[in-house]
Design a protein around this motif. Structure first.
Motif, mmCIF file in Angstrom:
data_model
loop_
_atom_site.group_PDB
_atom_site.id
_atom_site.type_symbol
_atom_site.label_atom_id
_atom_site.label_comp_id
_atom_site.label_asym_id
_atom_site.label_seq_id
_atom_site.Cartn_x
_atom_site.Cartn_y
_atom_site.Cartn_z
ATOM 1 N N GLU A 214 0.175 -1.147 -0.437
ATOM 2 C CA GLU A 214 -0.055 -0.266 -0.086
ATOM 3 C C GLU A 214 0.437 1.297 -0.067
ATOM 4 N N THR A 215 1.864 1.145 0.189
ATOM 5 C CA THR A 215 2.446 2.266 -0.144
ATOM 6 C C THR A 215 3.055 2.343 -1.815
ATOM 7 N N LEU A 216 3.107 3.879 -2.036
ATOM 8 C CA LEU A 216 2.624 5.034 -3.724
ATOM 9 C C LEU A 216 2.804 3.456 -5.016
ATOM 10 N N GLY A 217 4.087 3.042 -4.607
ATOM 11 C CA GLY A 217 4.601 2.401 -5.765
ATOM 12 C C GLY A 217 3.986 0.718 -5.899
ATOM 13 N N ALA A 218 3.956 0.530 -5.064
ATOM 14 C CA ALA A 218 3.416 -0.899 -4.365
ATOM 15 C C ALA A 218 1.733 -0.861 -4.761
ATOM 16 N N LEU A 219 1.384 0.010 -4.075
ATOM 17 C CA LEU A 219 -0.060 0.061 -4.280
ATOM 18 C C LEU A 219 -0.316 0.503 -5.864
#
Length: 438
Positions: free
Chosen positions: A149-154
């Motif tokens: 849920e961090t921006l890259g992962a999301l």
């Protein structure tokens, strides 16, 4: 301290993860005071089987004496030292052992699963830049995938409730057909459906491979998609396609690694090696935050240069923490010494046998198992099902956390046959209570 006091204090001071805090007024969190083996004990003296391994992290039970001893021993040596400019025995030993287990030569450490995803995406992007192919900047993931849920992962996650609010902040990525066998057509086998899903990926890569840096997949089981399970042939095909079209394959084994799918790592069931592998959750036996990204020598070599800017300049203060690494080494020792995978096969077969009444319940569909992960869907469940089943399971002494209409089991590997009996019996009783169907 009274349990009610602890609940009031947590509601006043703690912002809980993945939680609508207003709902905690009606459904307060459990006030857990201790754990042992598969059991969690609350402040009122009630005990619950931790049937989801505390968010899929606990492998060998709470308060495991061997992991406890390793951490205590490390406390008397060095608790932490920065890994930029320093090294220490636990991080070296852990990296060596992970390399031996996976065939991937270098380990880069983070703190959690989402961090591992971020690291892998950045490594792939930067690799292509260092190799003179700066146009390869795009990522592919599966429909209904979850990678953090961090921006890259999301950006490579495809679960709307997590992603939609933050869509303006995210990079575009492409989602291809999921091999989840529940989506197969009537008469189509899991293997046939996996082959069809692979063909969807092939069609996309044929057109766009020059822009694609990497494909990221959760091998064999897509967790947040409701324990979506698929045939290993899909992994075989995507490895072939990534090789054919010069695209990295990132295996997100954060939830499925360390024996969860029946083999040490899920990729083993397709006899493939990814370019990058993300590990976390069970890596420390559920004790301390740690993640790792394992890379091929080819990827590592693209960063090995005189120019600092060509290095992988990613860090966090607790990278490769010695305490976490010792917990991870103790976890690997248990695997090596206790025939864990073989014992898990026996326990899994036992649970399958005693779960027949649950499997045959009139409202249960798609009862499925991969290794030490079980799941079933409940037909006709409404939006309140997950909360109602959670509460009914607590009454049976079980901590379960359904995903929508999907109930799943991911217990610690130390669960006994008697505890398996209680898990299945209690789950059936909770299902009967919630559905009104016996």
């Amino acid at each position: 301290m009274k349990p009610s006091d602890l609940i009031q204090r947590t509601q006043a001071a703690v912002w809980h993860p993945c939680t609508q805090m207003k709902q905690q007024i009606a459904t307060p969190p459990l006030a857990i005071t201790r754990g042992h083996g598969v059991w969690l004990h609350d402040a009122d003296g009630r005990a619950y089987i931790d049937a989801i391994s505390s968010w899929w992290v606990n492998l060998f039970g709470h308060a495991n004496p061997r992991i406890n001893a390793a951490i205590c021993d490390q406390l008397n040596q060095i608790e932490h030292v920065m890994l930029a400019g320093c090294t220490h025995a636990p991080v070296v030993a852990l990296s060596e052992r992970l390399g031996q287990l996976t065939g991937l030569g270098h380990a880069f450490y983070g703190s959690d699963g989402a961090s591992a995803t971020e690291i892998a995406l950045k490594m792939s992007f930067h690799y292509w830049r260092n190799r003179g192919q700066a146009g390869k900047t795009e990522f592919i993931s599966l429909q209904n995938s979850y990678h953090g849920e961090t921006l890259g992962a999301l950006s490579v996650t495809d679960v709307a409730i997590f992603k939609d609010t933050y869509a303006p902040l995210l990079r575009h990525s492409t989602q291809v057909m999921s091999p989840d066998w529940r989506l197969a057509e009537a008469g189509e086998s899991a293997e046939q459906y996996a082959e069809r899903a692979a063909q969807d990926l092939a069609s996309h890569l044929a057109q766009h491979h020059q822009q694609v840096a990497a494909l990221i997949v959760e091998p064999l089981v897509q967790g947040a998609a409701g324990m979506a399970m698929y045939h290993a042939v899909y992994l075989t095909r995507v490895r072939q396609l990534c090789d054919q079209y010069n695209v990295h394959l990132i295996a997100d084994e954060i939830a499925v690694g360390f024996g969860r799918t029946g083999t040490m790592f899920a990729c083993e069931q397709a006899a493939i090696k990814p370019d990058l592998m993300c590990l976390s959750k069970g890596i420390t036996g559920g004790y301390l935050p740690l993640s790792a990204v394992l890379a091929t020598d080819e990827i590592y070599s693209a960063f090995y240069d005189d120019a600092t800017a060509r290095g992988f300049l990613h860090s966090h203060s607790y990278t490769g923490n010695p305490l976490a690494c010792r917990a991870a080494l103790a976890t690997l020792d248990i695997f090596a010494q206790d025939q864990v995978l073989a014992n898990n096969r026996s326990k899994g077969d036992y649970l399958d046998k005693v779960a027949v009444p649950l499997r045959e319940h009139a409202r249960v569909t798609n009862f499925r198992r991969t290794g030490m992960i079980w799941a079933f869907d409940v037909a006709g469940a409404d939006a309140s099902f997950a909360r109602e089943f959670y509460l009914a399971a607590l009454d049976q002494g079980l901590l379960l956390r359904p995903i929508g209409n999907t109930v799943y089991f991911m217990p610690p590997y130390v669960i006994s046959e008697a505890e398996i009996d209680q898990l299945v019996r209690g789950s059936l009783a909770a299902l009967v209570q919630v559905t009104g169907v016996s």
